[in-house]
Design an enzyme around this catalytic site. Sequence first.
Site, PDB file in Angstrom:
ATOM      1  N   GLU A  49     -12.091   2.689  -1.249  1.00 38.40           N
ATOM      2  CA  GLU A  49     -11.972   2.581   0.122  1.00 38.40           C
ATOM      3  C   GLU A  49     -12.023   3.969   0.815  1.00 38.40           C
ATOM      4  O   GLU A  49     -11.353   4.889   0.552  1.00 38.40           O
ATOM      5  CB  GLU A  49     -10.547   1.728   0.555  1.00 38.40           C
ATOM      6  CG  GLU A  49     -10.429   0.312   0.083  1.00 38.40           C
ATOM      7  CD  GLU A  49      -9.074  -0.036   0.442  1.00 38.40           C
ATOM      8  OE1 GLU A  49      -8.314   0.661   1.284  1.00 38.40           O
ATOM      9  OE2 GLU A  49      -8.672  -1.037  -0.124  1.00 38.40           O
ATOM     10  N   ASP A  60      -1.430   3.008  10.337  1.00 37.98           N
ATOM     11  CA  ASP A  60      -1.176   4.100   9.328  1.00 37.98           C
ATOM     12  C   ASP A  60       0.176   4.969   9.432  1.00 37.98           C
ATOM     13  O   ASP A  60       0.538   5.243  10.474  1.00 37.98           O
ATOM     14  CB  ASP A  60      -2.517   5.087   9.231  1.00 37.98           C
ATOM     15  CG  ASP A  60      -3.772   4.458   8.922  1.00 37.98           C
ATOM     16  OD1 ASP A  60      -3.705   3.693   8.333  1.00 37.98           O
ATOM     17  OD2 ASP A  60      -4.735   4.702   9.616  1.00 37.98           O
ATOM     18  N   TYR A 175      -6.683  -8.228   1.048  1.00 42.44           N
ATOM     19  CA  TYR A 175      -5.840  -7.236   0.809  1.00 42.44           C
ATOM     20  C   TYR A 175      -4.280  -7.563   1.281  1.00 42.44           C
ATOM     21  O   TYR A 175      -4.130  -7.863   2.366  1.00 42.44           O
ATOM     22  CB  TYR A 175      -6.310  -6.258   1.427  1.00 42.44           C
ATOM     23  CG  TYR A 175      -5.550  -4.651   1.518  1.00 42.44           C
ATOM     24  CD1 TYR A 175      -4.051  -4.683   1.395  1.00 42.44           C
ATOM     25  CD2 TYR A 175      -6.453  -3.329   1.271  1.00 42.44           C
ATOM     26  CE1 TYR A 175      -3.561  -3.423   1.358  1.00 42.44           C
ATOM     27  CE2 TYR A 175      -5.955  -2.238   1.259  1.00 42.44           C
ATOM     28  CZ  TYR A 175      -4.550  -2.345   1.470  1.00 42.44           C
ATOM     29  OH  TYR A 175      -3.840  -1.026   1.203  1.00 42.44           O
TER      30      TYR A 175
END
Length: 263
Positions: A49, A60, A175
């Site tokens: 990734e 994030d 994911y």
Amino acid sequence: MTRIENTFAALRAEGRKAFVAYIMAGDPNVDTSLALMKGLPGAGVDVIELGLPFTDPMADGPTIQEAGQRALAGHMTLDQTLGMVRAFREDDDETPIVLMGYYNPIYSRGVDRFLSQAREAGIDGLIIVDLPPEEDDELCIPAQKAGLNFIRLATPTTDDKRLPKVLENTSGFVYYVSITGITGAAAAQAAEVGPEVARIKAQTDLPVIVGFGIRTPDTAREIAGTADGCVVGSAIVSEMASGRKTEDVLAFVKSLADGAHSA
């Protein structure tokens, strides 16, 4: 089949779990991040990734936010990120590369132009965290038509009513975000992850890969044992941020990969 689909088919045939590693393009600079990227397959990484630096990375945690800021401070661009992929492909035409980031740089480039350039560079899939399924016509469906997998995130708050919509146009793999919140914020717990992975797998044949909160080989093994594999990002980025040599970071990555592969 894409490189992603081929990789997971091969892992399934071998009865092995996948290890996916995240790095930020251009952190701390292009040459260092490219050297690390080129070393990942030899360290046991099955899928890479590659983070696309962005000015407002809302999903994030501090570790990856700071990595993006370092990359941007070094004038890392979308074109340079694609250039890293091209350089990687000069020596490796098999390891899947997933570009992970936010929609704004892609929208600014133009979706059709971006997809053509991404495919030409050697990108296999996209994770764009700020595009919900309701916006699939924006990028997801065009990406699939261009031959790129579009990988969707499922989270602990993705209930049974929402899950079918999340899975509807997802391809490559799912994911699963093991914790609620930002990256690097807490430790993943296999006992909590297992039932959630089973719930997702009951509704899709796609591999389910678990990320967030994995920092040690033991945790990589435990989490990979509950799913089709695991992702590590913040822990690897932290090693880079500490100034360790590339070979030392790759040794750390190999320990994580060995943990996941022993599941």
